[in-house]
Design a protein around this motif. Structure first.
Motif, PDB file in Angstrom:
ATOM      1  N   CYS A  11       0.845  -1.212   0.000  1.00 24.66           N
ATOM      2  CA  CYS A  11       0.000   0.000   0.000  1.00 24.66           C
ATOM      3  C   CYS A  11       0.874   1.254   0.000  1.00 24.66           C
ATOM      4  N   PHE A  13       3.345   4.312  -2.410  1.00 25.40           N
ATOM      5  CA  PHE A  13       3.185   5.487  -3.261  1.00 25.40           C
ATOM      6  C   PHE A  13       2.262   5.240  -4.464  1.00 25.40           C
ATOM      7  N   TYR A 169      13.444   5.406  -2.856  1.00 23.70           N
ATOM      8  CA  TYR A 169      14.278   4.228  -3.130  1.00 23.70           C
ATOM      9  C   TYR A 169      14.936   4.317  -4.508  1.00 23.70           C
TER      10      TYR A 169
END
Ligand code: NAD
Ligand code: 89Y
Length: 346
Positions: A11, A13, A169
């Motif tokens: 759940c 971005f 990331y």
């Protein structure tokens, strides 16, 4: 058609786009969600009114009650989750949609395809850029023969948009633009010109704040005889900022096709010119400039459901996506070794 029940894992971005898109597809209901992060899980459950919530995917599969799973995590979790989906229901399995990049390497990707194949269920990779309405218009125009047989293509994505604030990331991995974004652009080139025999690539990093490459230039020799240039950059500061548009330039034996900034499709053939506005709609839950990607999420998920109903393979099935993933691997190998790589090597 009976109701099709889905579960979503991850759940983060991007998942909210997928959840909004599921809400818009008649006959589909997301009955369960899962995320290791309890805050994200409960915020998503509240926002989309989904009561069954899990922090452990294994438990969600054990309790079952869904026909397909939508895997929206980052890549490291894809193989274990796809294999769980294959084991679900005492080996009966469930249908799977898995986000791109499908896997971290070809060995994992092949194992994932084999695991779902053994159950007879459907596996689709969420390779949505070829479903963007402007790109789709170009694909259909080309396939319809409007410019004859193509012999050259340029598939280009150049931007200076800050993708790192939403997806931190992306700044941390040893690989960046080819694996994250180039994968889509390579897939569009495959959708236009077919599979690839050889590729040569160069990469560089311009942004000193990130670890991986943010510029890649790739030359593809397609099996059809077409040569395409696939170029990607997140270090291009220009006006207008075109994120997240893919621009196209295609030469064919009977004319040319261009998809220019601002979603303008120009077809020149038989001495005439046609200019079409192929801008995507802004769906009620979408926001600019992401609306282009968001609409393609709705379209690929509709395609997945249509394929389940008709019993046919999705365009970007797991097996199909092995060839897009192989292009990513081949591009990195080419850039690292400074040579042309034959896809047969992978
Ligand atoms: P994110 O890090 O924001 O969200 C991922 C979520 O998955 C996190 O909340 C994390 O806690 C959860 N998660 C990870 N492993 C899990 C596991 N084993 N069990 C349960 N939960 C787990 O990532 P994101 O930016 O939403 O990206 C997700 C994927 O979507 C990536 O692969 C990315 O490349 C892809 N993506 C695709 C598009 C597109 O247009 N197709 C656009 C953006 C991102
Ligand atoms: O993760 C990427 C994707 O798939 O589309 C755009 C993006 O969000 C950033 O490059």
């Amino acid at each position: 058609m009976s109701r099709i029940r889905g579960a979503l894992i991850g759940c983060g971005f991007f998942a909210r786009n997928q959840l909004h898109a599921w809400e818009g597809i008649e006959g589909v209901e997301i009955v369960a969600i899962c995320d290791r992060d309890e805050t994200r899980l409960s915020e998503t459950g509240e926002a989309f009114g989904i009561a069954r919530r899990y922090t452990d995917a294994e438990r969600m599969f054990e309790e079952g009650g869904f026909d397909f799973v939508d895997i929206a995590t980052t890549v490291a979790a894809h193989r274990p989750l796809v294999e769980m989906a294959a084991r679900a229901g005492d080996g009966a399995g469930v249908h799977v949609i898995c986000q791109k990049p499908f896997a971290e390497n070809m060995e994992d990707a092949r194992a994932m395809v084999a695991a779902i194949d053994a159950t007879g269920k459907t596996l689709m990779v969420h390779e949505n850029f070829r479903w963007q309405s402007a790109v789709r218009a170009a694909i259909e125009t080309l396939r319809g023969g409007a410019i004859g047989t193509p012999f050259f293509g340029r598939v280009s994505f150049r931007s200076g948009y800050d993708v790192f604030s939403g997806q931190p990331y992306l700044a941390e991995g040893a690989r960046f633009i080819i694996e994250d974004l180039g994968i889509h652009i390579l897939d569009i080139s495959r959708a236009l010109f077919g599979d690839v025999a050889r590729i040569s690539a160069t990469t560089t990093r311009i942004n000193p704040e990130i670890r991986g490459e943010d510029v890649a230039t790739m030359l593809l020799a397609h099996e059809s005889g077409v040569t395409s240039v696939v170029d990607c950059s997140y270090a291009t500061r220009r006006t207008p900022e075109t994120f997240p548009e893919t621009l196209l330039e295609i030469d064919g034996t009977g004319g040319t096709l261009r998809l220019d900034a601002g979603y303008r499709l120009t077809i020149q053939a038989r001495g005439g010119e046609e200019v079409r506005d192929v801008a995507p709609p802004v769906l009620p839950w979408a926001e600019r400039p992401w609306h282009n990607i968001q609409e393609s999420v709705a379209l690929i998920q509709q395609h997945f459901i249509a394929c389940l109903c008709d019993g046919r393979a999705p365009e970007t099935s797991g097996a199909d996506n092995l060839r897009t993933l192989a292009l990513v691997e081949a591009a990195y190998l080419s850039a690292a070794e400074g040579r042309t790589v034959a896809l047969a090597e992978l």
